[in-house]
Scaffold this motif. Sequence first.
Motif, PDB file in Angstrom:
ATOM      1  N   TYR A  62       0.060   8.976   4.684  1.00 53.51           N
ATOM      2  CA  TYR A  62       0.744   7.866   4.005  1.00 53.51           C
ATOM      3  C   TYR A  62      -0.073   6.586   4.154  1.00 53.51           C
ATOM      4  N   HIS A 102       5.148   2.116   0.103  1.00 55.06           N
ATOM      5  CA  HIS A 102       4.483   3.222   0.804  1.00 55.06           C
ATOM      6  C   HIS A 102       3.972   4.237  -0.222  1.00 55.06           C
ATOM      7  N   VAL A 104       2.607   8.293  -0.378  1.00 56.05           N
ATOM      8  CA  VAL A 104       2.623   9.551   0.375  1.00 56.05           C
ATOM      9  C   VAL A 104       1.905  10.618  -0.437  1.00 56.05           C
TER      10      VAL A 104
END
Length: 562
Positions: A62, A102, A104
């Motif tokens: 991440y 974020h 991922v």
Amino acid sequence: LLSWTALSLDILIILICVLRFNICQTNLKSPQDIQVYAVNSNFTLRWNYTGDGTNVTFSAQYQCFDNLQTDQPEWRELSGCQNVSHTECDFSSSITAYYDVHHVRIRAERREDKSPWSSIFEMIPYEIAHIGPPEIALQSINGAIKIKVSPPEANEVRKMWLNPLKFTYYVVIWENSSNVEEILPMDIIDGLAPETTYCLKVQATIFLDSREGLFSPIHCIKTTRKVNDLLCPTNVRVFALNMKFSLLWNNHYKEHVNYTVQHLPGFLKHLYDDYSSKWRKVSGCENITDMKCNLSSVIESLSGFHYFRVQAMNENNKSCLSKDVKVDPLVTNEIGPPDIKVDISDVLLHVKITPPGSPENEIMSDLYDLSYQILYWKNSSDNEEEVKTKETKQTIATISDLTPSTLYCVKVQAFSKSYNKSSDFSKEECIGTPGGKGLPLIILATFVGALFAVLIVASLVIFFMYQAYNKIKYMFFPSCRTPLNIEGFGGQLVSSPYVPAAEEPVEICYIIESSITEEVNQIDFKDNRHFKQSSRDSGNYSYDDNTSQSKGSEETLGKDIL
């Protein structure tokens, strides 16, 4: 021989590559359909894998983009999602910045063989998180259900929802059919059938963010038989008009009863603490016998909402509490009718409005942003006369286009659009308009009066100017001349005391003999003495008299000389 040896080596290399799990060329596919499921601060990564899953594991990474960070952040291992064999993993411990972006990604691995990275899944944890179910505790009391709700994440260290006071709770309760109600963290659900099993579940929501949480597990409970105590006050209600509040209730107890009204600030019920010991007595409503209480000492216009209840106590010190009643001042209060005064001028109708509650309470207009609807009509025997309306936010309104010699009636209603409230209409006020010819006559009379006043003023100004002109002319430019006998007296000129006027010299020549000199002198002396005597008697001489006298003297003198 050498050629056979080289060929054998090539075949051997190929076999080694095949046996080494396709090191020379990978057959692993990338994971697909990356999703993150979040409840409160718990995050689960899920994906699909369509390749051969034999001996395949998965690892995720991440990136976290800080709002103050300008450089590209590095990829980090996603804790909890390394070398997992299932198609989901829990990475809650890796996420702490709930409001940052974020990225991922995940890939498949088989020993040394690794698949390409999957497509990137972008998320902001706070925006994708679901509100978890609250915890509830039930208690059956006197035919009702007492429910206590604990907020989501109440027993967790890491919290997504930092302010539990933002939660609003809805309960779904049913016996044969479901019913949805809004409840407080500690509330009582009444109006239920006695000795009946009810099931319910609770959902937490954040109204400002339009977020609906997950329902709690279903809980069921059986109600008890309700005991009707005649001592308990019933039908507790609040009557409010123009920000003056009164609490009313009923009681069917036949013996002597004293009542005490209790008050609880509204915000305490939204807290998760026990508020049962925080009720306070209302001043002036302690141990009273009347079933009415003035709440003005407690309720203020902008003080938030309140809860009230009544405690009844008989002569044996037995007490019973009524149900709580909620009071939101601006919502509970009703707007009273305004007062009006009407006046007429020519063909204009003036309406002066006094806001509800004025003059002793002038806050109503500011609290509700009041507007006014004015209804006016002709008061005649014709029932089909049209009622006209006019809206205004001002307290003084003017109505035009009226019919002369007509009786008009007016009434006014106050209303608030923001609170969807309106008052009753005020009392009717009626007034008649003047006749049709009144206005031209008034205008003509005004014009004639003004013209007459102008003429009088102009005449006075002209008169005083003329008088001033005559005075100035008389003082500086007199019309009368000095008598000749004064001008020649003693051989000296007697001038005007105001304007020195130069006299033209007059020469009179006589031819006389020396023998008559004495007579002439005597005559002159007599004349001079006569002049002096006359000047004492009167200083006024006319020009004509002097001239005639002078001529007479000249003639006498001439005769004597001859």
